[in-house]
Design a protein around this motif. Sequence first.
Motif, PDB file in Angstrom:
ATOM      1  N   ASP A 146       1.053  -1.352  -0.022  1.00 18.09           N
ATOM      2  CA  ASP A 146       0.314  -0.273   0.268  1.00 18.09           C
ATOM      3  C   ASP A 146       0.843   1.117   0.122  1.00 18.09           C
ATOM      4  N   ASN A 147      -0.246   2.087   0.406  1.00 16.98           N
ATOM      5  CA  ASN A 147       0.961   3.431  -0.377  1.00 16.98           C
ATOM      6  C   ASN A 147       1.703   3.872   1.114  1.00 16.98           C
ATOM      7  N   PHE A 148       2.254   3.365   1.978  1.00 14.52           N
ATOM      8  CA  PHE A 148       2.568   3.784   3.486  1.00 14.52           C
ATOM      9  C   PHE A 148       4.210   3.204   2.683  1.00 14.52           C
ATOM     10  N   TYR A 149       4.394   1.652   1.595  1.00 17.63           N
ATOM     11  CA  TYR A 149       5.629   1.623   1.120  1.00 17.63           C
ATOM     12  C   TYR A 149       6.435   1.958   0.002  1.00 17.63           C
ATOM     13  N   THR A 150       4.760   2.159  -0.665  1.00 17.37           N
ATOM     14  CA  THR A 150       4.973   2.434  -1.840  1.00 17.37           C
ATOM     15  C   THR A 150       5.596   3.326  -2.703  1.00 17.37           C
ATOM     16  N   ILE A 166       3.969  -3.741  -7.260  1.00 14.22           N
ATOM     17  CA  ILE A 166       2.582  -2.842  -7.034  1.00 14.22           C
ATOM     18  C   ILE A 166       2.329  -2.243  -6.065  1.00 14.22           C
ATOM     19  N   GLY A 167       1.776  -1.213  -6.269  1.00 14.70           N
ATOM     20  CA  GLY A 167       1.316  -0.624  -5.331  1.00 14.70           C
ATOM     21  C   GLY A 167       0.492   0.701  -5.372  1.00 14.70           C
ATOM     22  N   THR A 168       0.077   1.151  -4.475  1.00 18.90           N
ATOM     23  CA  THR A 168      -0.671   2.466  -4.402  1.00 18.90           C
ATOM     24  C   THR A 168       0.514   3.612  -4.102  1.00 18.90           C
ATOM     25  N   LEU A 169       0.760   4.341  -4.532  1.00 22.76           N
ATOM     26  CA  LEU A 169       1.200   5.541  -3.876  1.00 22.76           C
ATOM     27  C   LEU A 169       0.847   7.495  -3.297  1.00 22.76           C
ATOM     28  N   ARG A 170       1.511   7.693  -2.640  1.00 22.89           N
ATOM     29  CA  ARG A 170       1.273   9.072  -1.812  1.00 22.89           C
ATOM     30  C   ARG A 170       1.582  10.365  -3.054  1.00 22.89           C
ATOM     31  N   PRO A 171       0.600  11.466  -2.785  1.00 21.09           N
ATOM     32  CA  PRO A 171       1.196  11.988  -3.735  1.00 21.09           C
ATOM     33  C   PRO A 171       2.436  12.847  -3.699  1.00 21.09           C
ATOM     34  N   LYS A 172       2.906  12.900  -2.717  1.00 21.04           N
ATOM     35  CA  LYS A 172       3.528  14.064  -1.842  1.00 21.04           C
ATOM     36  C   LYS A 172       4.869  12.370  -1.948  1.00 21.04           C
ATOM     37  N   ARG A 173       5.285  11.992  -2.685  1.00 20.56           N
ATOM     38  CA  ARG A 173       6.556  10.180  -2.902  1.00 20.56           C
ATOM     39  C   ARG A 173       7.519  11.433  -3.578  1.00 20.56           C
ATOM     40  N   LYS A 174       8.976  11.721  -2.986  1.00 19.98           N
ATOM     41  CA  LYS A 174       9.817  11.636  -3.554  1.00 19.98           C
ATOM     42  C   LYS A 174      10.736  10.489  -5.295  1.00 19.98           C
ATOM     43  N   PHE A 175      10.645  11.965  -6.098  1.00 19.48           N
ATOM     44  CA  PHE A 175      10.518  11.152  -7.119  1.00 19.48           C
ATOM     45  C   PHE A 175       9.307  10.666  -8.214  1.00 19.48           C
ATOM     46  N   ASN A 176       8.394  10.915  -7.895  1.00 21.38           N
ATOM     47  CA  ASN A 176       6.676  11.488  -8.427  1.00 21.38           C
ATOM     48  C   ASN A 176       6.894  12.299  -9.689  1.00 21.38           C
ATOM     49  N   THR A 236      -3.302  -2.370 -13.383  1.00 21.62           N
ATOM     50  CA  THR A 236      -2.973  -3.262 -12.115  1.00 21.62           C
ATOM     51  C   THR A 236      -3.146  -2.823 -10.828  1.00 21.62           C
ATOM     52  N   ILE A 237      -4.763  -1.723 -10.702  1.00 18.04           N
ATOM     53  CA  ILE A 237      -5.445  -1.578  -9.437  1.00 18.04           C
ATOM     54  C   ILE A 237      -6.567  -3.096  -8.962  1.00 18.04           C
ATOM     55  N   LEU A 238      -6.570  -3.542  -9.950  1.00 17.65           N
ATOM     56  CA  LEU A 238      -7.032  -4.891  -9.994  1.00 17.65           C
ATOM     57  C   LEU A 238      -6.285  -6.201  -9.610  1.00 17.65           C
ATOM     58  N   GLU A 239      -5.152  -5.875 -10.124  1.00 18.84           N
ATOM     59  CA  GLU A 239      -4.081  -6.855  -9.398  1.00 18.84           C
ATOM     60  C   GLU A 239      -3.842  -6.500  -8.111  1.00 18.84           C
ATOM     61  N   TYR A 240      -3.671  -5.624  -7.788  1.00 15.46           N
ATOM     62  CA  TYR A 240      -3.648  -4.877  -6.105  1.00 15.46           C
ATOM     63  C   TYR A 240      -4.597  -5.407  -4.992  1.00 15.46           C
ATOM     64  N   ASN A 241      -5.901  -4.929  -5.850  1.00 14.68           N
ATOM     65  CA  ASN A 241      -7.242  -5.682  -4.554  1.00 14.68           C
ATOM     66  C   ASN A 241      -6.510  -7.236  -4.526  1.00 14.68           C
ATOM     67  N   LYS A 242      -6.441  -7.646  -5.569  1.00 13.79           N
ATOM     68  CA  LYS A 242      -6.912  -9.334  -5.326  1.00 13.79           C
ATOM     69  C   LYS A 242      -5.935  -9.785  -4.604  1.00 13.79           C
ATOM     70  N   SER A 243      -4.673  -8.936  -4.860  1.00 12.50           N
ATOM     71  CA  SER A 243      -2.995  -9.664  -3.415  1.00 12.50           C
ATOM     72  C   SER A 243      -2.831  -8.771  -1.957  1.00 12.50           C
ATOM     73  N   LYS A 244      -3.945  -7.797  -2.134  1.00 13.55           N
ATOM     74  CA  LYS A 244      -3.719  -6.918  -0.794  1.00 13.55           C
ATOM     75  C   LYS A 244      -4.505  -7.804  -0.397  1.00 13.55           C
ATOM     76  N   SER A 245      -5.745  -8.510  -0.744  1.00 10.01           N
ATOM     77  CA  SER A 245      -6.394  -9.647   0.853  1.00 10.01           C
ATOM     78  C   SER A 245      -5.655 -10.786   1.410  1.00 10.01           C
ATOM     79  N   PHE A 246      -4.383 -10.579   0.859  1.00  7.80           N
ATOM     80  CA  PHE A 246      -3.746 -12.251   1.462  1.00  7.80           C
ATOM     81  C   PHE A 246      -3.655 -11.669   2.923  1.00  7.80           C
TER      82      PHE A 246
END
Length: 316
Positions: A146-150, A166-176, A236-246
């Motif tokens: 999730d966006n804490f790590y990505t 693969i992950g969600t991303l925070r808008p203020k991350r460096k190098f975005n 990408t979002i579909l794959e994220y949602n599937k794996s994030k449920s583990f």
Amino acid sequence: MFFGADYLDWSRKKPKLHDYRSNNLCYKNGITTQNYNKEDKLYKVSAFIELMNTNFQKWCVPEENVCIDESMIPFRGRLGFRQYIPNKRHRYGLKVYKLCADGDYTYTLKLYGGKSTRPGTTSVATDVVMELMASLLNSGRTLVTDNFYTSVSLANKLNTASTHLIGTLRPKRKFNPTPVVSVRLTRGEMTALQSNTNVIVGKWRDKRDILFLTTKDVPKMQDIVTRRGTVKKPSTILEYNKSKSFIDTSDQKAAYASTIQKGIKWYRKIIFELLTNTGVVNAYLLFIQVTREKMSITQFREELVLALTKLDDRTS
């Protein structure tokens, strides 16, 4: 050899007064010393967690996708590294970083022990990812976070270790990339940019803007049937949602017929959680996979207790 009550009484009483100070092995009452790092707040459970991780990894070979997220062990006592996470079922407790494989199996975990004072150029999130993924790097796997790590930095770091991110991303991350972060989209639209290191940062507008990152495949819009009809979502979002449920599903299984009780000793909570919840859930998942039997987690707990205590072999 069996020693009864007479032996126990003798072990507490010495023949002569000076025997209490004697170095004679027959009478010496030594207390086992424990060598530990005084800077390690988790020294009471560190060896135990390492043992559990070794056994978790021994019996499972993860599929391609793995997921890292936080889990909470409920605890409301006084403790310097107790955490508050509002979106968790148990908001107060001990935070555990978990890496789960497809099928909800906990492959490895790390207990949070407070802020580290060590010098370093990488973030805590990156350190956690690289530690949990250590045995799975350079094997072509895909990590979902999730966006804490990505971050773009983490994606580049994993790229050098032949691991996708693969992950969600925070808008203020460096190098975005600024053009992606700042663009305004209408609902259903998507935009993305790819760097020269094959890191793709994209934005998709649903009810709100969702910023995401992938180093695996170029995101494509796919038709998905929902309660409100057919909608388009990025692959990408579909794959994220599937794996994030583990991890969520793993925690849900652990909550069924849990044996965790209230207590003031935090290390006991950790030990009982890993033994009776995380360990039992992993054993249950392996049992189902090997035997192909249909059994609830509660029934599995019951059968496990009977097998370990051999209560079913006793005659009334």
